[in-house]
Every structure is written in structure tokens, then in C-alpha cells.
Design an enzyme around this catalytic site. Structure first.
Site, PDB file in Angstrom:
ATOM      1  N   GLU A 124       0.833  -1.201   0.000  1.00 27.13           N
ATOM      2  CA  GLU A 124       0.000   0.000   0.000  1.00 27.13           C
ATOM      3  C   GLU A 124       0.871   1.255   0.000  1.00 27.13           C
ATOM      4  O   GLU A 124       0.588   2.227  -0.709  1.00 27.13           O
ATOM      5  CB  GLU A 124      -0.916  -0.005   1.220  1.00 27.13           C
ATOM      6  CG  GLU A 124      -1.959  -1.100   1.189  1.00 27.13           C
ATOM      7  CD  GLU A 124      -2.890  -1.061   2.388  1.00 27.13           C
ATOM      8  OE1 GLU A 124      -4.052  -0.645   2.226  1.00 27.13           O
ATOM      9  OE2 GLU A 124      -2.446  -1.437   3.494  1.00 27.13           O
ATOM     10  N   GLU A 144      -3.755 -10.187   3.695  1.00 30.40           N
ATOM     11  CA  GLU A 144      -4.822  -9.812   4.613  1.00 30.40           C
ATOM     12  C   GLU A 144      -5.951 -10.844   4.643  1.00 30.40           C
ATOM     13  O   GLU A 144      -6.533 -11.094   5.710  1.00 30.40           O
ATOM     14  CB  GLU A 144      -5.389  -8.430   4.226  1.00 30.40           C
ATOM     15  CG  GLU A 144      -4.500  -7.259   4.604  1.00 30.40           C
ATOM     16  CD  GLU A 144      -3.367  -7.012   3.611  1.00 30.40           C
ATOM     17  OE1 GLU A 144      -2.617  -6.053   3.819  1.00 30.40           O
ATOM     18  OE2 GLU A 144      -3.237  -7.781   2.637  1.00 30.40           O
TER      19      GLU A 144
END
Length: 270
Positions: A124, A144
Site C-alpha cells: 500500500e 490480509e
């Protein structure tokens, strides 16, 4: 690799221990400094990154972002993850958004040098940079889904714009790990270099970027991603406004005169 002739930061920027900050000319080097944790992101590191980007010296025209040790960033530091209420979880995610917004929409362009793990929150962070140089040791993952989590650092908004929603879905659902070559092919990296060559390549690009007219860099950073999210007619209108603003700047006029008078180089084949 240690970059030569970089001067360690002083003042406020010297008091951010989770970052190594130095400067050479118009390029500031921000290096994530938790190598024992594979530069995993905790709240203090996110806060220090945000602070550093908000307080860059006025003479900085580009930022070089890298990671100390064997990895760029292995993502969220799960060892420091605590149970949060929904409200607390939203506030935590928004603190990451604020820091990474300063990477993408701060004052100067950011060149990220990637090596080793670029995982989860590290991916990210990398996706918020403007140019990404990856060494061949780089690998990318979004674990995730396997951790019972969801991206919270802006990945859902930024990463699909680089690789597409389908590829991001695959990575999150299956735990697929992408190689450095796949990252280049899919758009996660802009350049791919051999191990140990990333900082030199990133520095060369950062110097070139810092030499541009500041308003032109501003237009590329601020207007281009927003135009990409508009309808074509709205995007064309905003483009006209930004083009007129940029070409009306004194720096642009001086550079155009230099080109017309033969004092600036022409574009040649690579």
C-alpha cells in the site's frame, strides 16, 4: 548500499528514530528503519513518516523512499495489533490514509526503491509513490485475506489502479505472491534492476525529477490521478485548466525560451 554525499537530517527531522533521513542537493532520502522487523509498519513509524513528509526542507524537490536491511516493508506489524472497536479501527485506518496521502499528494514527487518483501501495508505504501524501482529480490503479496483482515492503508483505492481489481482479488483471496518480474509486468514497478542497484537508479530518477519546474511536477502529481478518475469530458476540461496554469508559470516560459534558442536538449531515442 549507502548513498554517498548525503547529509544526515537536522532539527525536527533528526528526531524521528524510525526513519533514517538525509539529503543531497534537492533530494531527500527517507529510509524505513526497523530492519529487525522487516520494516513492518507500526503506529509510531506511520506518524513519523507523516511528520517527515509534512516538514521537508523548502529546497527539497523530490523524495527517495527505501527500507533499511533486507526488505522494503513487510506490512502491518501484527505483533502490535490490538483489539479495536469499529470506531477505533476506522480512526486507525484513517491515520494511515493521512500519511500515505502525503506520499501521493504531498509537496514533491516520491521515488520508492523496493527490495525483498513488499507485503500488505508495504505494498500500500509503495503504491502511493509516483515512481517505483524494484530490485530482482522484490516480491509482492497481500496476505490480509489469510489473516482475517482487509486492506486499510489505501490499497483498495490505489492498487487496483495499478494492477486491476481482478489481480488484487486473486492476491487477497488466494495469497498469491508475485515475483519481481510479474510486478513489473503488472504495473507494480516502473523499473526493474539487479540487486544492489535500486538506490543508484532511484537517486538518478529523483535528481531528474527534482530538476523539473516545480509547478509541472505539481500538475503531474495532483491533477493527473484526479483526471484519471473523471469522465472524459470533465477530465479534458480540468486538463485545459492545468495546462494553462503550468505554461503560464515563469519557470515554464524560461524553459521554453531555452529550448527555442537551442540551449535545451531535444528528445532522442533511448
Amino acid at each position: 548500499m549507502t548513498l554517498p554525499d548525503f547529509t544526515p537530517a537536522t532539527g525536527l527531522l533528526a528526531g524521528l528514530p524510525l526513519l533514517q533521513i538525509s539529503q543531497q542537493g534537492a533530494v531527500a532520502h527517507l529510509r524505513l528503519n526497523r530492519p529487525a522487523k522487516r520494516n513492518a509498519l507500526n503506529d509510531p513509524l506511520i506518524a513519523q513518516l507523516h511528520t517527515a513528509l509534512l516538514n521537508l526542507p523548502d529546497d527539497v524537490g523530490a523524495v527517495l523512499l527505501s527500507g533499511e536491511g533486507e526488505h522494503f516493508c513487510a506490512g502491518l506489524d501484527l505483533s502490535e495489533l490490538s483489539e479495536r472497536s469499529v470506531a477505533e479501527g476506522i480512526a486507525h485506518s484513517r491515520s494511515w490514509h493521512a500519511a500515505f496521502e502525503q506520499v501521493q499528494f504531498g509537496r514533491v514527487p516520491v521515488v520508492a526503491v523496493l527490495h525483498g518483501a513488499v507485503v500488505g501495508g508495504g505494498m500500500e505504501l509503495a503504491s502511493s509513490a509516483h515512481v517505483r524501482v524494484a530490485e530482482r529480490s522484490t516480491f509482492y503479496a497481500l496476505p490480509e485475506g489469510q489473516r482475517g483482515l482487509f486492506v486499510g492503508g489505501g490499497g483498495a483505492a490505489r492498487i487496483p489502479r495499478l494492477i486491476g481489481a481482478a489481480r488484487m482479488t486473486d492476491m487477497m483471496l488466494t495469497g498469491r505472491v508475485l515475483s519481481a518480474d510479474e510486478g513489473l509486468q503488472f504495473g507494480l514497478a516502473t523499473y526493474l534492476v539487479e540487486p544492489g542497484e535500486g538506490l543508484a537508479q532511484g537517486l538518478a530518477l529523483a535528481r531528474k525529477i527534482a530538476a523539473n519546474a516545480p509547478l509541472s511536477n505539481f500538475a503531474v502529481m495532483q491533477a493527473l490521478p484526479r483526471i484519471a478518475g473523471l469522465s472524459q469530458s470533465d477530465g479534458l476540461f480540468v486538463e485545459s485548466l492545468m495546462a494553462a496554469i503550468a505554461q503560464g508559470d515563469d519557470a515554464a516560459k524560461q524553459r521554453m525560451r531555452a529550448f527555442l534558442e537551442g540551449r535545451a536538449g531535444k528528445v532522442n531515442a533511448a
